[in-house]
Design a protein around this motif. Structure first.
Motif, PDB file in Angstrom:
ATOM      1  N   LEU A 191       1.322  -1.189  -0.166  1.00 33.97           N
ATOM      2  CA  LEU A 191       0.050  -0.499   0.343  1.00 33.97           C
ATOM      3  C   LEU A 191       0.678   0.790  -0.205  1.00 33.97           C
ATOM      4  N   GLN A 192       2.024   1.411   0.254  1.00 29.98           N
ATOM      5  CA  GLN A 192       2.893   2.561   0.937  1.00 29.98           C
ATOM      6  C   GLN A 192       3.681   2.801  -0.397  1.00 29.98           C
ATOM      7  N   LEU A 193       4.481   1.447  -0.401  1.00 30.68           N
ATOM      8  CA  LEU A 193       4.881   1.573  -2.058  1.00 30.68           C
ATOM      9  C   LEU A 193       4.196   1.240  -3.465  1.00 30.68           C
ATOM     10  N   ILE A 214      15.289  -4.429  -5.287  1.00 34.30           N
ATOM     11  CA  ILE A 214      14.205  -4.962  -5.484  1.00 34.30           C
ATOM     12  C   ILE A 214      13.411  -4.004  -5.833  1.00 34.30           C
ATOM     13  N   LEU A 215      13.696  -2.782  -5.461  1.00 35.67           N
ATOM     14  CA  LEU A 215      12.927  -1.544  -5.496  1.00 35.67           C
ATOM     15  C   LEU A 215      13.225  -0.737  -6.362  1.00 35.67           C
ATOM     16  N   TRP A 219      10.435   4.658   0.981  1.00 34.13           N
ATOM     17  CA  TRP A 219      10.883   3.310   2.062  1.00 34.13           C
ATOM     18  C   TRP A 219      12.230   3.808   3.127  1.00 34.13           C
ATOM     19  N   GLU A 220      12.860   4.248   2.668  1.00 34.12           N
ATOM     20  CA  GLU A 220      13.893   4.696   3.267  1.00 34.12           C
ATOM     21  C   GLU A 220      13.816   6.235   4.778  1.00 34.12           C
ATOM     22  N   MET A 235       9.918   5.752  12.086  1.00 37.59           N
ATOM     23  CA  MET A 235      10.061   4.611  12.530  1.00 37.59           C
ATOM     24  C   MET A 235      11.495   4.574  13.365  1.00 37.59           C
ATOM     25  N   ALA A 236      12.842   4.817  12.864  1.00 32.25           N
ATOM     26  CA  ALA A 236      13.593   5.050  13.300  1.00 32.25           C
ATOM     27  C   ALA A 236      13.294   6.286  14.746  1.00 32.25           C
TER      28      ALA A 236
END
Length: 153
Positions: A53-55, A121-122, A130-131, A137-138
């Motif tokens: 969903l996000q990517l 993959i991306l 994604w990064e 999150m970090a």
């Protein structure tokens, strides 16, 4: 004198309502426990769907990402079970400085490996998103560790 008593009662009642609202929010900590009770396959599937969903991942990308996430989830579950067994047997002790450094290096190596796999993959746009999500999150993890957590005003 009556005015002072009325003002004091007003403050006490306001404070009582504020305390009740905090209790009604629910237990956010339960979400982590629910995630820990998932099988590695369920956790990998959920994470893959969130990333899809996000990517906006393709079918091929979904399969590759799910494979990586499943391997990570299996390893994480095994580590949790091992730690739980140590805790129950009373063998769990605080790690030494050398052990902490070794664990930190292993964790960082896994993160580097994960980044390399995801980069293969991306595409560029997906990888950038994604990064960015990983950085958020970090930061959230660091804030939580510091005790700040999510603050709402």
């Amino acid at each position: 004198m009556k005015k002072i008593i009325l003002i004091a009662l007003a403050f006490i009642s306001i404070q009582a309502f504020a305390q009740e609202n905090r209790k009604d929010r629910g237990n956010r900590g339960d979400r982590g426990k629910q995630m820990m009770n998932l099988t590695p396959e369920e956790a990998a599937t959920l994470q893959t769907k969130k990333l899809t969903l996000q990517l906006d991942l393709t079918e091929k990308q979904q399969a590759q990402v799910k494979e990586i996430l499943l391997a990570n989830a299996i390893e994480r579950k095994a580590m949790m079970e091992e730690r739980k067994a140590q805790k129950e047997s009373g063998e769990l002790k605080k790690p030494t400085k050398e052990e902490r450094v070794k664990m930190a290096n292993a964790r960082l190596d896994k993160q580097i490996e994960m980044k390399a796999k995801m980069k293969k993959i991306l595409n560029e746009d997906q990888y950038a998103k994604w990064e960015e999500a990983q950085a958020k999150m970090a930061k959230r993890g660091k804030d939580k560790k510091k005790g700040e957590g999510r603050k709402k005003m």
